[in-house]
Design a protein around this motif. Structure first.
Motif, PDB file in Angstrom:
ATOM      1  N   ALA A  35       0.824  -1.205   0.000  1.00 36.48           N
ATOM      2  CA  ALA A  35       0.000   0.000   0.000  1.00 36.48           C
ATOM      3  C   ALA A  35       0.861   1.260   0.000  1.00 36.48           C
ATOM      4  O   ALA A  35       0.568   2.223  -0.719  1.00 36.48           O
ATOM      5  N   ILE A  36       1.932   1.257   0.772  1.00 35.36           N
ATOM      6  CA  ILE A  36       2.834   2.415   0.800  1.00 35.36           C
ATOM      7  C   ILE A  36       3.486   2.605  -0.568  1.00 35.36           C
ATOM      8  O   ILE A  36       3.551   3.723  -1.097  1.00 35.36           O
ATOM      9  N   ALA A  37       3.952   1.521  -1.160  1.00 43.69           N
ATOM     10  CA  ALA A  37       4.548   1.608  -2.494  1.00 43.69           C
ATOM     11  C   ALA A  37       3.515   2.055  -3.523  1.00 43.69           C
ATOM     12  O   ALA A  37       3.829   2.816  -4.447  1.00 43.69           O
ATOM     13  N   GLY A  38       2.279   1.631  -3.363  1.00 43.85           N
ATOM     14  CA  GLY A  38       1.213   2.027  -4.274  1.00 43.85           C
ATOM     15  C   GLY A  38       0.891   3.506  -4.189  1.00 43.85           C
ATOM     16  O   GLY A  38       0.643   4.159  -5.210  1.00 43.85           O
ATOM     17  N   VAL A  39       0.875   4.049  -2.983  1.00 41.18           N
ATOM     18  CA  VAL A  39       0.620   5.483  -2.815  1.00 41.18           C
ATOM     19  C   VAL A  39       1.729   6.288  -3.488  1.00 41.18           C
ATOM     20  O   VAL A  39       1.463   7.253  -4.216  1.00 41.18           O
ATOM     21  N   ILE A  40       2.955   5.881  -3.255  1.00 39.64           N
ATOM     22  CA  ILE A  40       4.087   6.590  -3.863  1.00 39.64           C
ATOM     23  C   ILE A  40       4.009   6.505  -5.387  1.00 39.64           C
ATOM     24  O   ILE A  40       4.172   7.504  -6.090  1.00 39.64           O
ATOM     25  N   THR A  41       3.725   5.319  -5.903  1.00 36.02           N
ATOM     26  CA  THR A  41       3.614   5.136  -7.350  1.00 36.02           C
ATOM     27  C   THR A  41       2.455   5.956  -7.914  1.00 36.02           C
ATOM     28  O   THR A  41       2.572   6.560  -8.983  1.00 36.02           O
ATOM     29  N   ALA A  52      -7.570  14.810  -7.674  1.00 40.64           N
ATOM     30  CA  ALA A  52      -6.678  13.913  -8.416  1.00 40.64           C
ATOM     31  C   ALA A  52      -5.711  13.207  -7.472  1.00 40.64           C
ATOM     32  O   ALA A  52      -5.443  12.011  -7.623  1.00 40.64           O
ATOM     33  N   GLY A  53      -5.196  13.929  -6.485  1.00 41.06           N
ATOM     34  CA  GLY A  53      -4.295  13.317  -5.510  1.00 41.06           C
ATOM     35  C   GLY A  53      -4.979  12.214  -4.726  1.00 41.06           C
ATOM     36  O   GLY A  53      -4.390  11.162  -4.462  1.00 41.06           O
ATOM     37  N   PHE A  54      -6.238  12.463  -4.368  1.00 40.40           N
ATOM     38  CA  PHE A  54      -6.992  11.439  -3.648  1.00 40.40           C
ATOM     39  C   PHE A  54      -7.213  10.211  -4.520  1.00 40.40           C
ATOM     40  O   PHE A  54      -7.008   9.079  -4.070  1.00 40.40           O
ATOM     41  N   CYS A  55      -7.625  10.427  -5.761  1.00 39.08           N
ATOM     42  CA  CYS A  55      -7.917   9.299  -6.653  1.00 39.08           C
ATOM     43  C   CYS A  55      -6.667   8.461  -6.942  1.00 39.08           C
ATOM     44  O   CYS A  55      -6.703   7.232  -6.851  1.00 39.08           O
ATOM     45  N   PHE A  56      -5.582   9.129  -7.291  1.00 36.98           N
ATOM     46  CA  PHE A  56      -4.354   8.400  -7.588  1.00 36.98           C
ATOM     47  C   PHE A  56      -3.775   7.754  -6.326  1.00 36.98           C
ATOM     48  O   PHE A  56      -3.293   6.625  -6.361  1.00 36.98           O
ATOM     49  N   GLY A  57      -3.813   8.452  -5.210  1.00 40.97           N
ATOM     50  CA  GLY A  57      -3.266   7.906  -3.969  1.00 40.97           C
ATOM     51  C   GLY A  57      -4.078   6.735  -3.449  1.00 40.97           C
ATOM     52  O   GLY A  57      -3.519   5.691  -3.076  1.00 40.97           O
ATOM     53  N   ALA A  58      -5.396   6.894  -3.428  1.00 38.00           N
ATOM     54  CA  ALA A  58      -6.251   5.809  -2.935  1.00 38.00           C
ATOM     55  C   ALA A  58      -6.206   4.612  -3.875  1.00 38.00           C
ATOM     56  O   ALA A  58      -6.142   3.457  -3.425  1.00 38.00           O
ATOM     57  N   GLY A  59      -6.251   4.884  -5.173  1.00 35.06           N
ATOM     58  CA  GLY A  59      -6.164   3.781  -6.138  1.00 35.06           C
ATOM     59  C   GLY A  59      -4.848   3.041  -6.033  1.00 35.06           C
ATOM     60  O   GLY A  59      -4.797   1.807  -6.087  1.00 35.06           O
ATOM     61  N   GLY A  60      -3.769   3.791  -5.868  1.00 29.06           N
ATOM     62  CA  GLY A  60      -2.466   3.158  -5.708  1.00 29.06           C
ATOM     63  C   GLY A  60      -2.367   2.343  -4.435  1.00 29.06           C
ATOM     64  O   GLY A  60      -1.781   1.261  -4.420  1.00 29.06           O
TER      65      GLY A  60
END
Length: 59
Positions: A11-17, A32-40
């Protein structure tokens, strides 16, 4: 390591990615930050669990 550890690391790697890919694609802002961060985070957590299962299945 336990399955929860793999999920958390994924999950941490996904948020960063997600945040890096958001910046590379030119998106900005809170939504956009929420969508990309949560999705990651979700995708990273799923991949972390699958990696744990794959790694411990072969033993």
């Amino acid at each position: 390591m336990s399955q929860e550890t793999y999920r958390s690391l994924g999950a941490i790697a996904g948020v960063i990615t997600g945040v890096v890919s958001m910046a590379l694609l030119g998106f900005s802002g809170l939504i956009a930050g929420f969508c990309f961060g949560a999705g990651g985070a979700v995708l990273g957590g799923i991949l972390g669990e699958r990696f744990h299962g794959w790694r411990h299945k072969s033993r």
